[in-house]
Motif scaffolding. Structure first.
Motif, PDB file in Angstrom:
ATOM      1  N   GLY A  15     -24.545 -53.368  87.439  1.00 30.66           N
ATOM      2  CA  GLY A  15     -25.673 -53.587  86.745  1.00 30.66           C
ATOM      3  C   GLY A  15     -25.751 -54.955  85.719  1.00 30.66           C
ATOM      4  N   ASP A  16     -26.760 -55.322  84.948  1.00 28.69           N
ATOM      5  CA  ASP A  16     -26.723 -56.105  83.797  1.00 28.69           C
ATOM      6  C   ASP A  16     -26.101 -55.755  82.780  1.00 28.69           C
ATOM      7  N   LEU A  17     -24.665 -55.854  82.338  1.00 30.58           N
ATOM      8  CA  LEU A  17     -24.066 -55.087  81.145  1.00 30.58           C
ATOM      9  C   LEU A  17     -24.724 -56.001  79.880  1.00 30.58           C
ATOM     10  N   ALA A  18     -24.720 -57.439  79.988  1.00 28.48           N
ATOM     11  CA  ALA A  18     -25.535 -57.933  78.929  1.00 28.48           C
ATOM     12  C   ALA A  18     -26.547 -57.637  78.429  1.00 28.48           C
ATOM     13  N   GLY A  19     -27.567 -57.208  79.231  1.00 35.14           N
ATOM     14  CA  GLY A  19     -28.781 -56.645  78.804  1.00 35.14           C
ATOM     15  C   GLY A  19     -28.974 -55.136  79.035  1.00 35.14           C
ATOM     16  N   ALA A  20     -28.082 -54.310  79.175  1.00 41.94           N
ATOM     17  CA  ALA A  20     -28.085 -52.955  79.371  1.00 41.94           C
ATOM     18  C   ALA A  20     -28.420 -52.282  78.008  1.00 41.94           C
ATOM     19  N   ASP A  21     -28.934 -50.926  78.005  1.00 36.74           N
ATOM     20  CA  ASP A  21     -29.215 -50.419  76.821  1.00 36.74           C
ATOM     21  C   ASP A  21     -28.780 -48.919  76.883  1.00 36.74           C
ATOM     22  N   ARG A  22     -28.130 -48.547  78.397  1.00 38.23           N
ATOM     23  CA  ARG A  22     -27.883 -47.459  78.672  1.00 38.23           C
ATOM     24  C   ARG A  22     -26.471 -47.690  79.356  1.00 38.23           C
ATOM     25  N   ILE A  23     -25.493 -47.359  78.967  1.00 38.88           N
ATOM     26  CA  ILE A  23     -24.143 -47.701  79.830  1.00 38.88           C
ATOM     27  C   ILE A  23     -23.114 -46.646  79.903  1.00 38.88           C
ATOM     28  N   ALA A  24     -22.762 -46.328  81.328  1.00 37.30           N
ATOM     29  CA  ALA A  24     -21.787 -45.289  81.619  1.00 37.30           C
ATOM     30  C   ALA A  24     -20.340 -45.917  82.385  1.00 37.30           C
ATOM     31  N   GLN A  30     -22.608 -44.851  93.533  1.00 32.67           N
ATOM     32  CA  GLN A  30     -23.585 -43.725  93.718  1.00 32.67           C
ATOM     33  C   GLN A  30     -24.215 -43.294  92.209  1.00 32.67           C
ATOM     34  N   LEU A  31     -23.549 -43.465  91.329  1.00 34.46           N
ATOM     35  CA  LEU A  31     -24.174 -43.073  90.023  1.00 34.46           C
ATOM     36  C   LEU A  31     -25.139 -44.102  89.590  1.00 34.46           C
ATOM     37  N   TYR A  32     -24.890 -45.545  90.001  1.00 32.13           N
ATOM     38  CA  TYR A  32     -25.719 -46.664  89.533  1.00 32.13           C
ATOM     39  C   TYR A  32     -26.924 -46.569  90.313  1.00 32.13           C
ATOM     40  N   GLN A  33     -26.848 -46.227  91.603  1.00 34.14           N
ATOM     41  CA  GLN A  33     -28.089 -46.033  92.363  1.00 34.14           C
ATOM     42  C   GLN A  33     -28.878 -44.842  92.100  1.00 34.14           C
ATOM     43  N   VAL A  72     -23.186 -49.509  84.881  1.00 35.30           N
ATOM     44  CA  VAL A  72     -21.984 -48.553  85.148  1.00 35.30           C
ATOM     45  C   VAL A  72     -20.810 -49.176  85.244  1.00 35.30           C
ATOM     46  N   LEU A  73     -19.763 -49.084  84.587  1.00 33.70           N
ATOM     47  CA  LEU A  73     -18.366 -49.584  84.452  1.00 33.70           C
ATOM     48  C   LEU A  73     -17.530 -48.669  85.490  1.00 33.70           C
ATOM     49  N   ALA A  74     -16.936 -48.929  86.460  1.00 31.95           N
ATOM     50  CA  ALA A  74     -15.756 -48.153  87.099  1.00 31.95           C
ATOM     51  C   ALA A  74     -14.436 -48.591  86.430  1.00 31.95           C
ATOM     52  N   TRP A  75     -13.853 -47.776  85.661  1.00 29.90           N
ATOM     53  CA  TRP A  75     -12.993 -48.203  84.856  1.00 29.90           C
ATOM     54  C   TRP A  75     -11.650 -47.703  85.216  1.00 29.90           C
ATOM     55  N   ARG A  78     -20.957 -55.905  71.009  1.00 29.29           N
ATOM     56  CA  ARG A  78     -21.824 -56.814  71.895  1.00 29.29           C
ATOM     57  C   ARG A  78     -23.259 -55.965  72.187  1.00 29.29           C
ATOM     58  N   ARG A  79     -23.331 -54.846  72.417  1.00 30.87           N
ATOM     59  CA  ARG A  79     -24.476 -54.219  72.807  1.00 30.87           C
ATOM     60  C   ARG A  79     -24.777 -52.904  71.597  1.00 30.87           C
ATOM     61  N   PRO A  80     -24.873 -53.319  70.432  1.00 28.30           N
ATOM     62  CA  PRO A  80     -25.009 -52.433  69.319  1.00 28.30           C
ATOM     63  C   PRO A  80     -26.111 -51.378  69.527  1.00 28.30           C
ATOM     64  N   THR A  81     -27.131 -51.877  70.082  1.00 33.08           N
ATOM     65  CA  THR A  81     -28.234 -50.928  70.263  1.00 33.08           C
ATOM     66  C   THR A  81     -28.388 -49.981  71.464  1.00 33.08           C
ATOM     67  N   ALA A  82     -27.399 -50.199  72.417  1.00 35.23           N
ATOM     68  CA  ALA A  82     -27.006 -49.308  73.705  1.00 35.23           C
ATOM     69  C   ALA A  82     -26.389 -48.113  73.190  1.00 35.23           C
ATOM     70  N   THR A  83     -26.766 -47.096  74.248  1.00 32.39           N
ATOM     71  CA  THR A  83     -25.884 -45.783  74.225  1.00 32.39           C
ATOM     72  C   THR A  83     -24.903 -45.865  75.176  1.00 32.39           C
ATOM     73  N   ILE A  84     -23.734 -45.193  75.060  1.00 30.92           N
ATOM     74  CA  ILE A  84     -22.829 -45.392  76.123  1.00 30.92           C
ATOM     75  C   ILE A  84     -22.116 -43.644  76.277  1.00 30.92           C
ATOM     76  N   THR A  85     -22.358 -43.570  77.649  1.00 32.93           N
ATOM     77  CA  THR A  85     -21.827 -42.385  78.181  1.00 32.93           C
ATOM     78  C   THR A  85     -20.345 -42.290  78.880  1.00 32.93           C
ATOM     79  N   LEU A  86     -19.264 -41.594  78.347  1.00 35.52           N
ATOM     80  CA  LEU A  86     -17.939 -41.627  79.073  1.00 35.52           C
ATOM     81  C   LEU A  86     -17.845 -40.670  80.089  1.00 35.52           C
TER      82      LEU A  86
END
Length: 301
Positions: free
Chosen positions: A77-86, A117-120, A133-136, A171-179
């Motif tokens: 996905g587009d990390l630079a423009g994402a407002d929902r990050i997993a 699969q989560l991204y799709q 979605v980041l595979a970390w 970098r994305r202060p308005t985004a929400t992050i799910t771990l």
């Protein structure tokens, strides 16, 4: 022979309680942001197959290090423009060699496959949403049960993950992050969440072995903690031990832990929480998209 066997057993026990392994935080390469893409692409091309093929396919990585068991952080996905990050963190035995193919050649165990699969599912649920979605695999998970019994790898992993979370928050202060942590990865995300920026709103355990605390409320920070644990998951047989340097206490899937439950329909065993069509995958997408809105997540069950 008996003396040698006893020595090995004693050494394994010491490893389990962290008396031999160092407790210092292992240096982790900077996770960076999207500016890292050209650097990791060049490194992957130089490393040869299969990593050069990943770069040729246009896949994007914040981190790539083939040394030892290897490390990688892939972005979908587009990390630079994402407002929902997993951010998805795998567990015991995960290595760079299995990043795509899965542990033992089982694709559903592969971090890249699970993240895909989560991204799709996120895109199918809300095509207009800005998601990433980041595979970390930004840490060195334990290789087996003895080392997994201690918290050294989890603490090192949490320290490395914290670097990434601070970067994302800046970098994305308005985004929400799910771990999202699978198995031993649940310990990593829980420890990282303890001192994470406010953008981290939700923590999810999938077949988690523990969280380093006895109750979800002990994590603090006002974050929501979710857990999925299938009836057929062998993790249920892991004793809820928590001693100094050994064990992680109650499993997040234990009702006494107090996590918000995620449905497990269609989930078999320990490794299929994020398979296409599982109730857990659908509900997890709702958590990511709606920042833990209980009504919206409930609709996904």
């Amino acid at each position: 022979m008996r003396r040698r066997g006893a020595s090995r057993l004693a050494m394994a026990a010491l490893l389990g309680v962290n008396l031999v392994l160092p407790t210092r935080v292992e240096p982790v390469a900077a996770a960076g942001f999207v500016e890292a893409y050209p650097v990791t692409e060049a490194a992957m091309r130089a490393a040869g197959p299969p990593y050069a093929d990943w770069a040729a396919d246009g896949r994007r990585f914040l981190m790539f290090d083939p040394r030892g068991d290897g490390r990688a952080v892939e972005v979908l996905g587009d990390l630079a423009g994402a407002d929902r990050i997993a951010v998805l963190v795998p567990g015991v035995g995960s290595t760079l060699a299995d990043f795509d193919r899965g542990l033992g050649g089982v694709a559903r165990r592969a971090p890249a496959v699970q993240a895909g699969q989560l991204y799709q599912e996120l895109r199918a649920t809300d095509p207009a949403a800005g998601v990433a979605v980041l595979a970390w695999l930004g840490y060195d998970p334990p290789d087996g049960a003895w080392t997994a019994a201690g918290g050294v790898s989890a603490r090192r992993g949490a320290a490395g993950l914290a670097v990434l979370l601070r970067e994302l928050a800046e970098r994305r202060p308005t985004a929400t992050i799910t771990l999202v942590g699978h198995s031993y990865g649940a310990v990593v995300v829980s420890l990282a969440a303890a001192d994470a920026p406010a953008q981290v709103t939700d923590v999810v355990s999938l077949g988690g072995v523990g969280a380093g605390v006895q109750r979800a409320a002990d994590l603090g920070g006002g974050r929501r903690f979710w857990a999925a644990e299938a009836p057929t998951d062998w993790i249920r047989r892991v004793p809820p031990v928590r001693l100094p340097g050994l064990g992680f206490g109650r499993r997040p899937g234990d009702p006494a832990f107090g996590a918000r439950p995620l449905p497990v329909g269609g989930v078999a065993g320990h490794d299929s929480y994020l398979t296409t069509g599982s109730a857990t995958l659908v509900a997890l997408a709702a958590v990511v998209l709606h920042s833990g809105d209980a009504d919206r997540v409930g609709d996904a069950r």
